[in-house]
Design a protein around this motif. Structure first.
Motif, PDB file in Angstrom:
ATOM      1  N   LEU A  24      13.445  -7.110  17.404  1.00 33.43           N
ATOM      2  CA  LEU A  24      14.797  -7.247  17.938  1.00 33.43           C
ATOM      3  C   LEU A  24      14.807  -7.543  19.431  1.00 33.43           C
ATOM      4  O   LEU A  24      15.594  -8.374  19.904  1.00 33.43           O
ATOM      5  N   ILE A  25      13.898  -6.922  20.180  1.00 32.38           N
ATOM      6  CA  ILE A  25      13.980  -6.949  21.641  1.00 32.38           C
ATOM      7  C   ILE A  25      13.256  -8.131  22.274  1.00 32.38           C
ATOM      8  O   ILE A  25      13.738  -8.719  23.249  1.00 32.38           O
ATOM      9  N   HIS A  26      12.101  -8.527  21.733  1.00 29.85           N
ATOM     10  CA  HIS A  26      11.260  -9.454  22.503  1.00 29.85           C
ATOM     11  C   HIS A  26      11.736 -10.894  22.599  1.00 29.85           C
ATOM     12  O   HIS A  26      11.450 -11.564  23.600  1.00 29.85           O
ATOM     13  N   PRO A  27      12.443 -11.485  21.598  1.00 29.64           N
ATOM     14  CA  PRO A  27      12.751 -12.914  21.700  1.00 29.64           C
ATOM     15  C   PRO A  27      13.462 -13.346  22.988  1.00 29.64           C
ATOM     16  O   PRO A  27      13.056 -14.351  23.608  1.00 29.64           O
ATOM     17  N   PRO A  28      14.513 -12.651  23.464  1.00 26.34           N
ATOM     18  CA  PRO A  28      15.154 -13.111  24.703  1.00 26.34           C
ATOM     19  C   PRO A  28      14.194 -13.153  25.894  1.00 26.34           C
ATOM     20  O   PRO A  28      14.308 -14.037  26.754  1.00 26.34           O
ATOM     21  N   PHE A  29      13.237 -12.223  25.924  1.00 26.82           N
ATOM     22  CA  PHE A  29      12.280 -12.221  27.029  1.00 26.82           C
ATOM     23  C   PHE A  29      11.351 -13.421  26.944  1.00 26.82           C
ATOM     24  O   PHE A  29      10.926 -13.959  27.973  1.00 26.82           O
ATOM     25  N   TRP A  30      11.012 -13.828  25.725  1.00 28.83           N
ATOM     26  CA  TRP A  30      10.201 -15.039  25.563  1.00 28.83           C
ATOM     27  C   TRP A  30      10.941 -16.266  26.094  1.00 28.83           C
ATOM     28  O   TRP A  30      10.371 -17.101  26.799  1.00 28.83           O
ATOM     29  N   TRP A  31      12.228 -16.396  25.727  1.00 27.27           N
ATOM     30  CA  TRP A  31      12.965 -17.598  26.150  1.00 27.27           C
ATOM     31  C   TRP A  31      13.203 -17.580  27.658  1.00 27.27           C
ATOM     32  O   TRP A  31      13.180 -18.644  28.301  1.00 27.27           O
ATOM     33  N   TRP A  32      13.410 -16.407  28.206  1.00 25.18           N
ATOM     34  CA  TRP A  32      13.542 -16.299  29.662  1.00 25.18           C
ATOM     35  C   TRP A  32      12.226 -16.708  30.330  1.00 25.18           C
ATOM     36  O   TRP A  32      12.216 -17.457  31.316  1.00 25.18           O
ATOM     37  N   ALA A  33      11.099 -16.246  29.788  1.00 27.62           N
ATOM     38  CA  ALA A  33       9.798 -16.607  30.350  1.00 27.62           C
ATOM     39  C   ALA A  33       9.546 -18.106  30.216  1.00 27.62           C
ATOM     40  O   ALA A  33       8.961 -18.730  31.112  1.00 27.62           O
ATOM     41  N   TRP A  34       9.965 -18.699  29.086  1.00 28.12           N
ATOM     42  CA  TRP A  34       9.793 -20.146  28.909  1.00 28.12           C
ATOM     43  C   TRP A  34      10.592 -20.906  29.978  1.00 28.12           C
ATOM     44  O   TRP A  34      10.105 -21.899  30.539  1.00 28.12           O
ATOM     45  N   TYR A  35      11.805 -20.426  30.239  1.00 32.36           N
ATOM     46  CA  TYR A  35      12.627 -21.037  31.291  1.00 32.36           C
ATOM     47  C   TYR A  35      11.893 -20.991  32.628  1.00 32.36           C
ATOM     48  O   TYR A  35      11.805 -22.006  33.341  1.00 32.36           O
ATOM     49  N   THR A  43       0.819  -1.216   0.000  1.00 38.16           N
ATOM     50  CA  THR A  43       0.000   0.000   0.000  1.00 38.16           C
ATOM     51  C   THR A  43       0.853   1.266   0.000  1.00 38.16           C
ATOM     52  O   THR A  43       0.310   2.371   0.043  1.00 38.16           O
ATOM     53  N   MET A  44       2.169   1.109  -0.037  1.00 35.29           N
ATOM     54  CA  MET A  44       3.087   2.248  -0.063  1.00 35.29           C
ATOM     55  C   MET A  44       2.881   3.165   1.145  1.00 35.29           C
ATOM     56  O   MET A  44       2.881   4.385   1.033  1.00 35.29           O
ATOM     57  N   THR A  45       2.699   2.558   2.320  1.00 38.29           N
ATOM     58  CA  THR A  45       2.435   3.348   3.526  1.00 38.29           C
ATOM     59  C   THR A  45       3.481   3.109   4.615  1.00 38.29           C
ATOM     60  O   THR A  45       3.231   3.423   5.778  1.00 38.29           O
ATOM     61  N   SER A  46       4.627   2.552   4.271  1.00 40.41           N
ATOM     62  CA  SER A  46       5.656   2.354   5.291  1.00 40.41           C
ATOM     63  C   SER A  46       6.220   3.708   5.711  1.00 40.41           C
ATOM     64  O   SER A  46       6.220   4.671   4.949  1.00 40.41           O
ATOM     65  N   SER A  47       6.685   3.777   6.942  1.00 42.28           N
ATOM     66  CA  SER A  47       7.232   5.024   7.481  1.00 42.28           C
ATOM     67  C   SER A  47       8.412   4.710   8.386  1.00 42.28           C
ATOM     68  O   SER A  47       8.577   3.569   8.839  1.00 42.28           O
ATOM     69  N   LYS A  48       9.232   5.708   8.661  1.00 41.21           N
ATOM     70  CA  LYS A  48      10.381   5.496   9.536  1.00 41.21           C
ATOM     71  C   LYS A  48       9.933   5.112  10.936  1.00 41.21           C
ATOM     72  O   LYS A  48      10.512   4.229  11.573  1.00 41.21           O
ATOM     73  N   ILE A  49       8.871   5.771  11.434  1.00 46.02           N
ATOM     74  CA  ILE A  49       8.379   5.459  12.776  1.00 46.02           C
ATOM     75  C   ILE A  49       7.856   4.024  12.816  1.00 46.02           C
ATOM     76  O   ILE A  49       8.149   3.256  13.734  1.00 46.02           O
ATOM     77  N   GLY A  50       7.078   3.646  11.799  1.00 50.71           N
ATOM     78  CA  GLY A  50       6.557   2.289  11.749  1.00 50.71           C
ATOM     79  C   GLY A  50       7.669   1.262  11.639  1.00 50.71           C
ATOM     80  O   GLY A  50       7.596   0.183  12.245  1.00 50.71           O
ATOM     81  N   ASN A  51       8.690   1.587  10.882  1.00 53.26           N
ATOM     82  CA  ASN A  51       9.810   0.670  10.711  1.00 53.26           C
ATOM     83  C   ASN A  51      10.541   0.467  12.037  1.00 53.26           C
ATOM     84  O   ASN A  51      10.904  -0.660  12.393  1.00 53.26           O
ATOM     85  N   VAL A  52      10.753   1.561  12.779  1.00 53.36           N
ATOM     86  CA  VAL A  52      11.412   1.459  14.081  1.00 53.36           C
ATOM     87  C   VAL A  52      10.538   0.665  15.050  1.00 53.36           C
ATOM     88  O   VAL A  52      11.033  -0.196  15.800  1.00 53.36           O
ATOM     89  N   PHE A  53       9.231   0.921  15.052  1.00 48.54           N
ATOM     90  CA  PHE A  53       8.299   0.225  15.931  1.00 48.54           C
ATOM     91  C   PHE A  53       8.335  -1.274  15.655  1.00 48.54           C
ATOM     92  O   PHE A  53       8.500  -2.100  16.561  1.00 48.54           O
ATOM     93  N   ASP A  54       8.217  -1.642  14.387  1.00 50.34           N
ATOM     94  CA  ASP A  54       8.166  -3.046  13.997  1.00 50.34           C
ATOM     95  C   ASP A  54       9.490  -3.746  14.283  1.00 50.34           C
ATOM     96  O   ASP A  54       9.539  -4.786  14.955  1.00 50.34           O
ATOM     97  N   HIS A  55      10.596  -3.196  13.778  1.00 51.20           N
ATOM     98  CA  HIS A  55      11.880  -3.855  13.934  1.00 51.20           C
ATOM     99  C   HIS A  55      12.387  -3.789  15.377  1.00 51.20           C
ATOM    100  O   HIS A  55      13.113  -4.687  15.817  1.00 51.20           O
TER     101      HIS A  55
END
Length: 387
Positions: free
Chosen positions: A248-259, A232-244
């Motif tokens: 980037l951050i959440h996976p280690p917290f998931w594995w810690w929670a699984w532990y 839809t040609m609606t990507s933005s710098k803010i959206g890119n930072v939010f998404d990426h």
């Protein structure tokens, strides 16, 4: 001494024509899609040619890859040709705008311009793949096929095996629904973020089934939001930072929670356990596995960043093996593919150990890749997809 910079070109959208003027692709007309591309590549859409400067003129009934218009905007004195040789867009000086527009609307080459074709721009470094950019006339008969082509074109060529082989068909359906409903990519990303929090909560409390449902929904929406932004040609710098940033951050917290859920359900280890980490004291097997997973994840991402900074591309795009290994390396989706059957068999603890082993092996591979790259002459460290 003074320097001058070339002014941004104006953009003229030529008549869409009766065949495609009212046809919608991803909830918008081809002309509206082109207008959005103009905005993204720095071309100022106008109703008429300016008195000076340069102008990009393009047929409004065609669907263009953004890379084609961006390249055209950077090359005054050029004309874009479709596969059959028809001229569909050109970048000319203002005094030639009327002449070029008339020629292109007749399907003729304005003449005296450098010719460009989609085949010349087949490598997309952002999406890490080689594929001819889309350039097709939009009609009622081919709108679904064009949507399928643009959706495929929005996909990264080098990614994990779930995103590459499982999500494409359902993601295209949901992306089309989101576009028709006028949902923005950031809305989809926010719902995915709720899935991140839900998975974290359920894993922590040992409710692995509910946590995996939240996690897989999140990974699916993580595919949809990026594709929705691109088609839809609606990507933005803010959206890119939010998404990426979330990615980037959440996976280690998931594995810690699984532990915690697998070995201390709802009851995190005491503070003295963290002191053991700080002083590098011997850790029990489960805690050692957690250390391998968390440290391994961080070091792998650091190594990827070093490679990108040193060689200007992703390590996964260097050689065919590197692209293959990206499908299975110890990142979020491959790890979930290990944890899900382990939970289904009633052994979330075994799944955790397997993720730790795979993380250690993946880290060894990434370290070897980085060492090999620095030992290779710089001119040879180029993406195999660009050759």
């Amino acid at each position: 001494m003074t320097t001058t910079t070339q002014a941004a070109p104006a953009g003229l959208i030529l008549g869409a024509g009766p065949e495609s003027g009212d046809v919608r692709i991803w909830g918008m007309s081809a002309a509206e899609r082109l207008r959005r591309i103009f905005r993204r590549v720095g071309v100022a859409a106008a109703d008429r040619a300016p008195a000076s400067g340069t102008v990009v003129v393009a047929l409004g009934g065609w669907v263009y890859d953004e890379s084609l218009i961006r390249t055209l905007a950077q090359r005054p004195g050029s004309v874009l040709l479709a596969d059959d040789g028809q001229a569909v867009a050109a970048h000319v000086h203002a005094e030639r705008a009327a002449e070029a527009s008339a020629a292109i609307e007749r399907g003729a080459d304005p003449g005296g311009l450098t010719r460009l074709s989609p085949a010349e721009l087949s490598y997309n470094p952002e999406l890490r793949k080689r594929e001819d950019p889309i350039l097709l006339r939009l009609t009622r008969d081919n709108v679904r096929a064009v949507e399928a082509r643009t959706f495929k074109g929005s996909y990264k060529g080098v990614t994990d095996l779930v995103t590459k082989h499982v999500w494409p068909v359902p993601a295209r359906i949901v992306t089309r629904w989101c576009a028709s409903a006028r949902l923005t990519p950031n809305m989809v990303t926010f719902v995915g973020f709720l899935g991140v929090l839900g998975a974290q909560y359920f894993f922590w409390n040992g409710a692995f089934g509910l946590g995996l449902i939240c996690a897989w929904i999140m990974t699916f929406l993580d595919t949809v939001d990026g594709k929705l932004a691109r088609v839809t040609m609606t990507s933005s710098k803010i959206g890119n930072v939010f998404d990426h940033g979330i990615d980037l951050i959440h996976p280690p917290f998931w594995w810690w929670a699984w532990y915690v859920g697998a070995f201390h359900p709802g009851n995190p280890p005491p503070a003295s356990w963290y002191v053991q980490w700080i002083h590098l004291s011997p850790l029990p097997l489960a805690e050692l596995a957690l250390a391998v997973i968390l440290i391994g994840y961080v070091v792998q991402r650091v190594e990827e960043g070093i490679f990108m900074r040193a060689f200007g591309m992703h390590v996964h795009a260097w050689r065919p093996f590197d692209s293959f290994f990206r499908q299975i390396t110890a990142r979020r989706n491959p790890n979930l593919l290990i944890l899900t059957p382990a939970w289904a068999l009633g052994r979330p603890d075994v799944g955790f150990y397997l993720v730790a082993i795979w993380t250690a092996l993946s880290l060894a591979v990434h370290t070897a890749q980085l060492a090999q790259a620095f030992a290779t002459p710089r001119e040879r460290v180029v993406s195999w997809l660009s050759r």
